[in-house]
Motif scaffolding. Structure first.
Motif, PDB file in Angstrom:
ATOM      1  N   CYS A   1      45.343  41.591  43.911  1.00  0.00           N
ATOM      2  CA  CYS A   1      46.298  42.306  44.374  1.00  0.00           C
ATOM      3  C   CYS A   1      45.721  43.201  45.697  1.00  0.00           C
ATOM      4  O   CYS A   1      46.584  43.814  46.559  1.00  0.00           O
TER       5      CYS A   1
ATOM      6  N   GLU B   1      46.386  50.408  39.268  1.00  0.00           N
ATOM      7  CA  GLU B   1      45.530  50.667  37.971  1.00  0.00           C
ATOM      8  C   GLU B   1      46.032  49.862  36.817  1.00  0.00           C
ATOM      9  O   GLU B   1      45.302  49.448  35.915  1.00  0.00           O
ATOM     10  N   LYS B   2      47.187  49.015  36.828  1.00  0.00           N
ATOM     11  CA  LYS B   2      47.740  48.396  35.744  1.00  0.00           C
ATOM     12  C   LYS B   2      47.306  46.881  35.884  1.00  0.00           C
ATOM     13  O   LYS B   2      47.433  45.978  34.842  1.00  0.00           O
ATOM     14  N   PHE B   3      46.509  46.816  36.854  1.00  0.00           N
ATOM     15  CA  PHE B   3      46.254  45.405  36.797  1.00  0.00           C
ATOM     16  C   PHE B   3      44.589  45.034  37.250  1.00  0.00           C
ATOM     17  O   PHE B   3      43.873  46.062  37.512  1.00  0.00           O
ATOM     18  N   MET B   4      43.880  43.842  36.863  1.00  0.00           N
ATOM     19  CA  MET B   4      42.542  43.636  37.185  1.00  0.00           C
ATOM     20  C   MET B   4      42.232  42.162  36.930  1.00  0.00           C
ATOM     21  O   MET B   4      43.270  41.539  36.472  1.00  0.00           O
ATOM     22  N   PRO B   5      41.346  41.540  37.560  1.00  0.00           N
ATOM     23  CA  PRO B   5      41.261  40.275  37.884  1.00  0.00           C
ATOM     24  C   PRO B   5      40.727  39.664  36.304  1.00  0.00           C
ATOM     25  O   PRO B   5      40.061  40.259  35.572  1.00  0.00           O
TER      26      PRO B   5
ATOM     27  N   ARG C   1      37.060  44.605  40.177  1.00  0.00           N
ATOM     28  CA  ARG C   1      37.288  45.874  38.912  1.00  0.00           C
ATOM     29  C   ARG C   1      36.428  45.453  37.814  1.00  0.00           C
ATOM     30  O   ARG C   1      36.782  44.342  37.195  1.00  0.00           O
TER      31      ARG C   1
ATOM     32  N   ILE D   1      37.811  50.766  32.062  1.00  0.00           N
ATOM     33  CA  ILE D   1      37.959  49.739  33.289  1.00  0.00           C
ATOM     34  C   ILE D   1      37.834  50.816  34.232  1.00  0.00           C
ATOM     35  O   ILE D   1      38.447  51.887  34.414  1.00  0.00           O
TER      36      ILE D   1
ATOM     37  N   TRP E   1      39.191  50.171  41.053  1.00  0.00           N
ATOM     38  CA  TRP E   1      39.282  49.169  42.061  1.00  0.00           C
ATOM     39  C   TRP E   1      38.270  49.585  43.034  1.00  0.00           C
ATOM     40  O   TRP E   1      38.167  50.649  43.565  1.00  0.00           O
TER      41      TRP E   1
END
Lengths: 566, 170
Positions: free
Chosen positions: A185, A352-356, A391, A414, A417
């Motif tokens: 993203c 912040e709500k996503f990561m690979p 991330r 976590i 990014w």
């Protein structure tokens, strides 16, 4: 015909990426082919000792020993020279060379060469690249253009398997692609922002030599889909990425026309003055140091850019006292590389709500946008940018005792990014960038050590500054924060994209090879590895080496059939 | 006679591994650059147990935390750091005998924690001992977090992920 004793139809020097292609093409054409390799044999899967080792299986958990560091002051700088893959790098201690100017020569001496540990990036050149020397007045004009290589790129891509998107860019022509992995993203965010602000700056998925789809050909090669392990430099038991070991050499061997001779260090090419052609190759056995000669009608030199230069410069005769084919004094000169010194990193908020999840063996890529259609800066040529966002989860190792144990076992944090971009700058090949066999120092096989004199120039420094300014501006405009620039200060060579020294050209007075990679002065000798490159451009060059090799081999086969060479 | 000869000789178990015979039957691997006494082996192990008490039954590794630490030091660290580590053990032992008048093993758990905590916060007074404690902690933690259990259960490590999702929900 069947080869007898030491006589073959063709000899290919170097069992790496381009040499493997030459051997495959000759064997497919029914020619008895001797493939010489200075290093040991490495069989696909059987000789990948670490390929299925888990991280915790390694004695040093991936680290190098003190002895490895001491013995490899150059190789240790390469990101892939770690406990799991160090055995695929030629030892600096055993293979010395002279650095008249600092040059990090990363070497892989084995069957498969550096194709085992390569970064697998496969971007085509365009006419903006082939037009470069003529338009901007350096080196000599390339004797070919994109149309000459287009179908050969396709030919190679279909066999190798390239994952990519059709991006429709004239700076980076599309090819035969298998499906791509996703951009994440943050990469998509920058892609969108660049599209909004610029007409000529594109963030795309970096095309790579991985199988993301299968077909009959790949199954015939015995290769399966890439499993996203991202430990490619160990060799892949799936054949998920392309290397010479998994694909080219077994293919050539299946024809019954291949003779593979590892541990064969080529001393020189044998030139017959009466016949006015090369008749064979003189080798020294790496283990016994015994000298042997092999003979063939056609010789392809694919020893890797600097070793190809070395072999030719060492191939002296009455006709060619300064090296085979060196009638103009250009052999060993006009060597270039890629300027990888610039790095810009940054962070970003909002995702912040996503990561690979999972892994991806490639990255994002911004093709060259500087000076493409016209000269617009105070330096010539330009740079591509390899980049990507990631991330990670990290643990907390604060405290001691039960506090430390509890911290380590607590829920993982976590991290924000992180975005990293690296410049891939085109350097200008110059007469003063050269290699030459040293007049005094020799290696343990009695071959003069190679003396390397290659450096950055003012154009490189200006380009580096421009990358810094442009990349920081692009990221700033796209809302990134904590933008930081680093000049790694690394020496030329660590890019592992050394090219030139035996350049192609239109004229025997100003080049060593013609448009078919054939020596002007000795028409049964061809050079199709990185040594043949007239200019460097910005793209990772291996795909172009392979396409040039397949094209030249096709030409040589036809010429042999017509009786014009050999 | 043969038995006595055998006991006198160092026992070679496998390539490069030599074990000291001992009255208490405890043996330690010999490391070329780490000429440790048995009580020093034990001291390092006790400090490791204090720094990172391992109460996780699933935890397994190819080698013990002590052997991992000493292998890394012996084979990978710069020689000047190996020498500093060795000097650090001695300095730490001196600290213990001067200040605590007791063997480390005889301290209470609370005293052990204090004893490993004190030195690193006084690096100017105990430069080598601080280095010794810090390296011991670092390598002990690395052994723990790079173990199979930790990587699989704690870090969700996948050897063969077979996928890449660019924007998975956290």
């Amino acid at each position: 015909m069947k080869h007898t004793n030491h006589h073959f139809d063709t000899i290919v020097i170097g069992a790496g990426m381009s040499g493997g292609w030459a051997a495959k093409e000759f064997c497919d054409a029914g020619l008895q082919t001797l493939l010489l390799e200075r290093g040991r044999d490495v069989k696909h899967i059987a000789d990948y000792p670490t390929t299925n080792m888990q991280p915790w299986d390694f004695k040093y958990r991936g680290n190098l020993t003190r002895q490895q560091v001491a013995d490899n002051p150059i190789a240790k700088k390469c990101y892939a020279f770690r406990e799991d893959a160090a055995h695929f790098f030629a030892s600096d201690k055993d293979h010395p060379y002279i650095q008249k100017k600092p040059f990090d020569w990363i070497k892989g001496y084995q069957v498969g060469g550096r194709s085992i540990m390569w970064a697998r990036q496969t971007q085509r050149w365009s006419d903006y690249d082939f037009d470069g020397p003529a338009r901007d007045g350096f080196a000599v004009d390339w004797p070919i253009r994109y149309k000459d290589l287009d179908s050969w790129y396709t030919y190679v891509e279909k066999f190798v398997g390239i994952s990519g998107n059709k991006d429709g860019l004239d700076t980076l022509p599309d090819g035969e692609f298998l499906k791509a992995w996703e951009l994440n993203c943050v990469e998509k965010h920058l892609q969108k922002e660049l599209k909004r602000k610029y007409k000529d700056r594109h963030l795309i998925y970096a095309r790579c030599a991985h199988l993301t789809e299968t077909n009959e050909l790949f199954q015939k090669q015995g290769r399966a889909l890439c499993q996203s392990r991202t430990i490619c430099e160990r060799g892949c038991p799936f054949g998920g990425y392309f290397n010479a070991n998994s694909t080219l050499i077994p293919w050539a061997a299946k024809t019954g026309n291949l003779t593979l001779r590892p541990d064969a260090i080529v001393h020189s090419i044998i030139f017959d003055k009466e016949k006015n052609k090369a008749t064979g190759v003189r080798i020294i056995d790496a283990n016994t140091k015994e000298t042997t000669e092999y003979f063939a009608k056609v010789i392809f030199i694919n020893a890797g850019t600097l070793n190809t230069n070395h072999i030719l410069l060492n191939s002296t005769s009455e006709r060619f006292p300064d090296g085979l084919g060196n009638e103009n004094g250009l052999l060993g000169r006009y060597i270039g590389f890629h300027n990888y010194r610039g790095i810009v990193s940054a962070g970003i908020e909002g995702y912040e709500k996503f990561m690979p999840e999972g892994r991806r063996p490639t990255s994002a890529y911004i093709p060259r946008f500087r000076n493409v259609k016209k000269q617009e800066t105070d330096f010539i040529r330009g740079y591509a940018i390899s980049c990507g966002a990631s991330r990670t989860k990290t643990n907390n190792s604060m405290g001691i005792g039960d506090t430390l144990t509890n911290n380590l076992l607590a829920e993982k944090e976590i991290q924000p990014w992180s975005f990293v971009s690296r410049m891939m700058g085109e350097t200008i090949p110059k007469a003063e960038s050269f290699v030459i066999p040293d007049s005094t120092l020799k290696d343990k096989w009695g071959i003069p050590q190679l003396n390397i004199s290659i450096d950055y120039d003012e154009n490189d420094e200006k380009m580096l500054l421009d990358f810094k300014e442009q990349m920081m501006e692009m990221l700033s405009d796209a809302g990134f924060k904590d933008i930081a620039y680093t000049d790694t200060g690394q020496a030329p060579g660590l890019d592992i994209h050394e090219m030139g020294g035996v350049r192609m050209g239109r004229d025997a007075k100003t080049s060593i090879l013609n448009k078919w990679n054939q020596m002007h002065a000795c028409n049964n000798v061809f050079v199709t590895d990185g040594a043949c490159m007239t200019s460097m451009s910005t793209q990772n060059p291996s795909l172009t080496f392979m396409a040039l090799t397949a094209r030249a081999a096709d030409f040589a086969i036809k010429e042999m059939k017509e009786g014009r060479i050999g | 006679m043969k038995r006595r000869t055998a006991i006198r000789n160092l026992t070679i178990l496998s390539a490069g591994t030599i074990l000291f015979p001992a009255c208490d039957n405890e043996t330690f691997t010999v490391y070329e650059h780490l000429p440790l006494e048995k009580k020093q082996f034990r001291l390092i192990r006790q400090i490791q147990d204090t720094l990172l008490p391992n109460k996780t039954p699933e935890f397994t590794a190819t080698e013990s935390p002590l052997d991992f630490l000493l292998t890394m030091l012996n084979d990978c660290y710069k020689m000047k750091d190996v020498e500093k580590y060795m000097a650090g053990i001695t300095e730490y032992q001196n600290y213990l005998s001067t200040n605590l008048k007791s063997d480390f093993k005889d301290l209470t758990p609370e005293q052990k924690l204090s004893a490993v905590q004190f030195v690193p916060v006084k690096p100017e007074a105990y430069p080598s001992a601080s280095f010794f404690i810090n390296v011991t902690k670092d390598l002990t933690v690395r052994h723990f977090v790079q173990s199979k259990y930790y990587q699989l259960q704690q870090m969700d490590f996948e050897f063969v992920p077979g996928r890449y999702l660019g924007c998975a929900a956290v």
